[in-house]
Write a protein that holds these residues in place. Structure first.
Motif, short mmCIF file in Angstrom:
data_model
loop_
_atom_site.label_atom_id
_atom_site.label_comp_id
_atom_site.label_asym_id
_atom_site.label_seq_id
_atom_site.Cartn_x
_atom_site.Cartn_y
_atom_site.Cartn_z
N LEU A 194 44.36 45.26 20.57
CA LEU A 194 44.97 43.48 20.90
C LEU A 194 45.31 43.75 22.52
CD1 LEU A 194 47.87 42.56 18.53
CD2 LEU A 194 45.36 42.08 19.19
N ILE A 195 45.60 45.12 23.58
CA ILE A 195 46.02 45.14 24.37
C ILE A 195 44.47 44.85 25.52
CG2 ILE A 195 46.61 46.64 26.55
CD1 ILE A 195 48.45 48.05 24.27
N HIS A 196 43.13 45.11 25.30
CA HIS A 196 42.59 45.29 25.64
C HIS A 196 41.67 44.09 25.42
CE1 HIS A 196 37.88 47.26 26.05
NE2 HIS A 196 37.22 46.94 26.16
N LYS A 197 41.76 42.57 24.25
CA LYS A 197 41.13 42.18 25.03
C LYS A 197 42.67 41.17 25.75
CE LYS A 197 40.05 41.35 19.47
NZ LYS A 197 39.90 40.57 18.40
N ALA A 198 43.56 41.39 25.86
CA ALA A 198 44.16 40.78 26.66
C ALA A 198 43.81 40.78 27.88
CB ALA A 198 45.97 41.32 26.43
N ALA A 199 43.51 41.85 28.42
CA ALA A 199 42.67 42.62 29.95
C ALA A 199 41.15 42.52 29.81
CB ALA A 199 42.43 44.29 30.02
N LYS A 200 40.72 42.01 29.04
CA LYS A 200 39.44 41.25 29.12
C LYS A 200 39.72 39.82 29.46
CE LYS A 200 34.88 41.60 28.45
NZ LYS A 200 34.46 39.79 28.94
N LYS A 201 40.73 39.06 28.86
CA LYS A 201 40.74 37.99 29.70
C LYS A 201 41.28 37.35 30.54
CE LYS A 201 43.02 34.19 27.17
NZ LYS A 201 44.57 32.92 26.31
N VAL A 202 41.77 38.77 30.99
CA VAL A 202 42.68 38.76 32.26
C VAL A 202 41.41 38.28 33.61
CG1 VAL A 202 43.75 39.71 34.49
CG2 VAL A 202 44.22 39.77 32.72
N PHE A 203 39.96 39.66 32.92
CA PHE A 203 39.02 39.83 33.96
C PHE A 203 38.06 38.15 33.82
CE2 PHE A 203 38.23 44.84 33.49
CZ PHE A 203 39.85 44.60 34.16
N ASP A 204 38.01 37.94 32.46
CA ASP A 204 36.66 36.52 32.36
C ASP A 204 37.64 35.53 33.38
OD1 ASP A 204 35.61 38.15 30.70
OD2 ASP A 204 36.52 37.56 28.91
N SER A 205 38.69 35.50 33.60
CA SER A 205 39.36 33.92 33.98
C SER A 205 39.46 34.51 35.51
CB SER A 205 40.64 34.27 34.08
OG SER A 205 41.64 35.21 34.24
N TYR A 206 39.61 35.50 36.14
CA TYR A 206 38.90 35.58 37.71
C TYR A 206 37.75 35.59 37.97
CZ TYR A 206 39.89 37.57 41.53
OH TYR A 206 40.05 38.42 43.39
N PRO A 207 37.13 34.60 38.95
CA PRO A 207 35.78 33.65 39.25
C PRO A 207 35.23 34.53 39.53
CG PRO A 207 37.78 33.23 40.81
CD PRO A 207 37.83 33.93 39.44
N ASP A 208 35.38 35.72 40.27
CA ASP A 208 34.67 36.46 41.52
C ASP A 208 34.56 37.91 40.87
OD1 ASP A 208 33.55 34.61 43.33
OD2 ASP A 208 36.41 35.13 44.46
N LYS A 209 33.85 39.21 41.29
CA LYS A 209 34.58 39.99 40.86
C LYS A 209 35.16 40.79 41.05
CE LYS A 209 32.26 44.81 41.95
NZ LYS A 209 31.43 45.48 43.11
#
Length: 463
Positions: free
Chosen positions: A386-401
């Motif tokens: 669940l922690i990994h999915k939450a972190a991945k969600k933050v990554f995906d929400s970032y428009p750039d690199k």
């Protein structure tokens, strides 16, 4: 009535630094004791990752300096307790934050956790032993607990909370047992007071002032700079080290009637205060003794207000009003910059947390994927997944690199350094705005009284 105690945090036997930091910060931030985490604030760190950030700073310090310690202090804790029923948890947390900022001057990351689960509201302030530059450590200087207690008292008085009025001396260094003896006046303090007393005799010129001091036991060395030796002193003190109010030029202007002297015991320790509405206080039941004191107090405050106007070349009341408004506007501008920096620092903290969580749980998630999304594997590693999915969600929400930890750390350090400068500027701007507002209010009270006296005179003449 806040009491304080500063506690160095060492590494417990049989435990790692990471374990010690995690246990102690988790205890302080216990959700059951902080109303679900509502009464937690922080500076230059994210409460969710504070243990990791303290550890990273400590490791960076060791790498930067090459120093190692046998009995290393990894962090410090300040416990600050308040009188039952006198303060809300929100205000207590604010007081704790102010205490940490003033003590550490913005150079160390910290958290403030306010516990409200007992009858006594109290703060756990935990700050990193390593500073933000990762090149220095906090110096737990001799009698540092007294400095903490003094700062806590000042903040309590500013928030109109009670302080220990008559602390007694005990062998323990705990503040709630000993605030410390009153400091003796320094040689310069004694010289300032002697000059104040000499001026009260209305000496006829600067030479007469010097003669009065000599007659009372002071030895004067006349050279390029005037120096003074106390009756039982061992060292000479130069006049130009006493402050602008006591320079030779200022004293000559005072004696010539061109300047109003503000005595040290008022200017240094009191500042300009609002004048008291004596009539209202008398109506509320104050006696004749209070009236005498209040009128003397008002005269001193008005003298200081007039001196302030002269020193700053303020010619009219409109000029004073304009300067006050400009000072308040400037203060608010700096405050806005600080708020914007804090918002960005919070985002950076979330991004750093996501990056750390992502890297920490990456291997677990890869195993989960390779297991064919096994429900058994998920049950065993649910939290990490669940922690990994939450972190991945933050990554995906970032428009750039997504920025790297190094990039985030660089931006964070720059923001913190700028915020330190802004805090210092804000403190000065706030003090200046408050001083101007007080002077304006005092002058306004004089003008109002003059208008009232004029109206009474006109009414009497008409009759």
């Amino acid at each position: 009535m806040a009491t304080t105690r500063i506690i160095p945090m060492h590494i417990n036997k049989g435990k790692s630094i990471a374990q010690c930091l995690k246990e102690r910060t988790e205890y302080a931030m216990n959700r059951e004791k902080t109303n679900g985490g509502e009464y937690i604030s922080s500076y230059a760190c994210d409460p969710a990752t504070v243990d990791h950030e303290f550890l990273l700073a400590r490791n960076a310090y060791l790498a930067n300096t090459g120093r190692h310690y046998d009995h290393e202090v990894i962090a410090y804790q300040i416990r600050q307790s308040f009188k039952p029923g006198e303060v809300t948890p929100e205000e207590a947390n604010h007081c704790g934050y102010e205490l940490a900022m003033r003590l550490l001057k913005g150079n160390h990351a910290f958290i403030v956790a306010t516990h409200n689960n007992t009858g006594v509201v109290h703060n756990h302030i935990i700050f990193a032993a390593t500073d933000l530059s990762c090149t220095r450590k906090f110096r737990n200087f001799f009698n540092s607990y007294k400095a903490v207690a003094t700062l806590s008292d000042q903040i309590s008085e500013e928030h109109r909370l009670s302080v220990i009025a008559d602390p007694k001396r005990y062998s323990s260094q705990s503040y709630n047992k000993w605030l410390g003896d009153k400091a003796k006046p320094s040689g310069r303090d004694m010289l300032r007071v002697a000059i104040d007393d000499a001026l009260n005799t209305n000496p006829d010129g600067f030479d007469a002032l010097m003669k009065w001091l000599e007659e009372t036991g002071w030895t004067i060395k006349r050279g390029k700079q005037l120096s003074f030796l106390a009756p039982d002193g061992k060292r000479y003190m130069r006049l130009d080290t006493l402050g602008p109010e006591y320079s030779e030029e200022a004293l000559r202007e005072v004696l010539a009637g061109k300047r109003t002297h503000i005595p040290y015991r008022w200017a240094k320790r009191k500042g300009i205060k609002l004048v008291i509405d004596v009539e209202e206080k008398l109506k509320s039941g104050k006696g004749r003794g209070f009236e005498t004191w209040a009128k003397d107090f008002n005269l001193k405050m008005l003298a200081k207000s007039v001196a302030y106007i002269r020193e700053h070349n303020i010619e009219t009341y409109d000029d004073l009003s304009r300067l006050t408004a400009d000072a308040e506007s400037h203060q608010e501008e700096i405050h806005d910059r600080i708020r914007q920096a804090e918002v960005r620092l919070k985002v950076i903290g979330e991004q750093k947390k996501a990056s750390i969580d992502y890297k920490r749980t990456k291997a677990i998630y890869a195993q989960y994927r390779e297991s064919g999304w096994s429900s058994r594997f998920y049950a065993e590693h649910e939290q990490d997944i669940l922690i990994h999915k939450a972190a991945k969600k933050v990554f995906d929400s970032y428009p750039d690199k997504f920025p790297s930890i190094a990039e985030l750390n660089t931006e964070e350090r720059q923001l913190i350094l700028q915020r330190q400068k802004d805090y210092a500027e804000y403190k000065e701007a706030k003090a200046s705005a408050r001083e101007l507002a007080t002077v304006k209010a005092n002058i306004h009270s004089v003008l109002r009284d003059d208008d009232q006296r004029t109206d009474k005179t006109r009414t009497t003449q008409t009759r």
